[in-house]
Design a protein around this motif. Structure first.
Motif, PDB file in Angstrom:
ATOM      1  N   TYR A  20      14.944  86.913  29.058  1.00  0.00           N
ATOM      2  CA  TYR A  20      14.969  86.488  30.453  1.00  0.00           C
ATOM      3  C   TYR A  20      15.166  84.981  30.594  1.00  0.00           C
ATOM      4  CZ  TYR A  20      13.517  91.162  31.669  1.00  0.00           C
ATOM      5  OH  TYR A  20      13.464  92.513  31.831  1.00  0.00           O
ATOM      6  N   GLU A  23      17.894  84.169  33.107  1.00  0.00           N
ATOM      7  CA  GLU A  23      17.458  84.405  34.483  1.00  0.00           C
ATOM      8  C   GLU A  23      16.549  83.281  34.972  1.00  0.00           C
ATOM      9  OE1 GLU A  23      18.653  86.721  36.349  1.00  0.00           O
ATOM     10  OE2 GLU A  23      19.756  87.680  34.732  1.00  0.00           O
ATOM     11  N   THR A  24      15.700  82.782  34.090  1.00  0.00           N
ATOM     12  CA  THR A  24      14.816  81.681  34.465  1.00  0.00           C
ATOM     13  C   THR A  24      15.633  80.435  34.762  1.00  0.00           C
ATOM     14  OG1 THR A  24      13.092  82.596  33.046  1.00  0.00           O
ATOM     15  CG2 THR A  24      12.847  80.300  33.709  1.00  0.00           C
ATOM     16  N   ALA A  26      18.759  80.332  35.729  1.00  0.00           N
ATOM     17  CA  ALA A  26      19.483  80.568  36.982  1.00  0.00           C
ATOM     18  C   ALA A  26      18.553  80.420  38.181  1.00  0.00           C
ATOM     19  CB  ALA A  26      20.121  81.956  36.972  1.00  0.00           C
ATOM     20  N   GLY A  27      17.310  80.852  38.035  1.00  0.00           N
ATOM     21  CA  GLY A  27      16.343  80.703  39.123  1.00  0.00           C
ATOM     22  C   GLY A  27      16.045  79.252  39.438  1.00  0.00           C
ATOM     23  N   TRP A 103      20.570  92.570  42.322  1.00  0.00           N
ATOM     24  CA  TRP A 103      20.095  91.696  41.245  1.00  0.00           C
ATOM     25  C   TRP A 103      18.895  92.317  40.542  1.00  0.00           C
ATOM     26  CZ3 TRP A 103      15.682  88.204  41.153  1.00  0.00           C
ATOM     27  CH2 TRP A 103      15.702  87.346  40.056  1.00  0.00           C
ATOM     28  N   ARG A 106      19.368  95.038  37.752  1.00  0.00           N
ATOM     29  CA  ARG A 106      19.805  94.659  36.415  1.00  0.00           C
ATOM     30  C   ARG A 106      18.650  94.547  35.426  1.00  0.00           C
ATOM     31  NH1 ARG A 106      23.326  89.515  36.416  1.00  0.00           N
ATOM     32  NH2 ARG A 106      21.220  88.721  36.587  1.00  0.00           N
ATOM     33  N   PHE A 107      17.420  94.490  35.884  1.00  0.00           N
ATOM     34  CA  PHE A 107      16.284  94.299  34.994  1.00  0.00           C
ATOM     35  C   PHE A 107      15.845  95.622  34.374  1.00  0.00           C
ATOM     36  CE2 PHE A 107      16.038  90.544  37.625  1.00  0.00           C
ATOM     37  CZ  PHE A 107      15.813  89.560  36.673  1.00  0.00           C
TER      38      PHE A 107
END
Length: 130
Positions: A20, A23-24, A26-27, A103, A106-107
């Motif tokens: 992840y 994702e982090t 991107a966040g 979104w 996707r997890f």
């Protein structure tokens, strides 16, 4: 078993955090640009308010002369700026709910968007499981 290959031990938490990491990142990037957009919008609305108040100085003075309260004049000016903002929220909320749902799909572990997005969504809240 393989004496030439060094042993590298990792915990399950480290392995999941590695998955992840993108994702982090991107966040954090999204939060930075969202903050920049909010600041830019605030400056724009402030500039528009100053411009409108300057342009309507005579009207405001005449209203004040005829007995209007400051609260009434502020309500008149604020409503003029609130309408486009409310329209933007109404148009953007369903799009945001759809993007958030795609979104979250996707997890690996299913989840649902926060409750605040459910009140803005035109569709019923989606389930927490797939």
């Amino acid at each position: 078993m393989f004496p030439d290959v060094p042993f590298v031990a990792t915990t399950a938490a480290d392995a999941i955090a590695g998955q992840y990491q993108a994702e982090t990142r991107a966040g954090h990037l999204f939060a930075l640009f969202a903050g920049l957009a909010v600041a830019l919008c605030a400056v724009g609305v402030y500039g528009l308010a100053v411009f409108t108040a300057e342009r309507r100085t005579r009207e405001i003075a005449l209203r004040k002369l005829l007995g209007a309260r400051v609260r009434d004049i502020l309500a008149l000016l604020l409503w003029q700026f609130s309408r486009p903002v409310l329209l933007a929220i109404v148009l953007a909320a369903p799009l945001w709910a759809w993007v958030a749902a795609r979104w979250l799909d996707r997890f690996a572990e299913p989840s649902s968007p926060p409750p605040a997005s459910r009140c803005c969504s035109p569709s019923p809240p989606w389930p927490a499981t797939r």
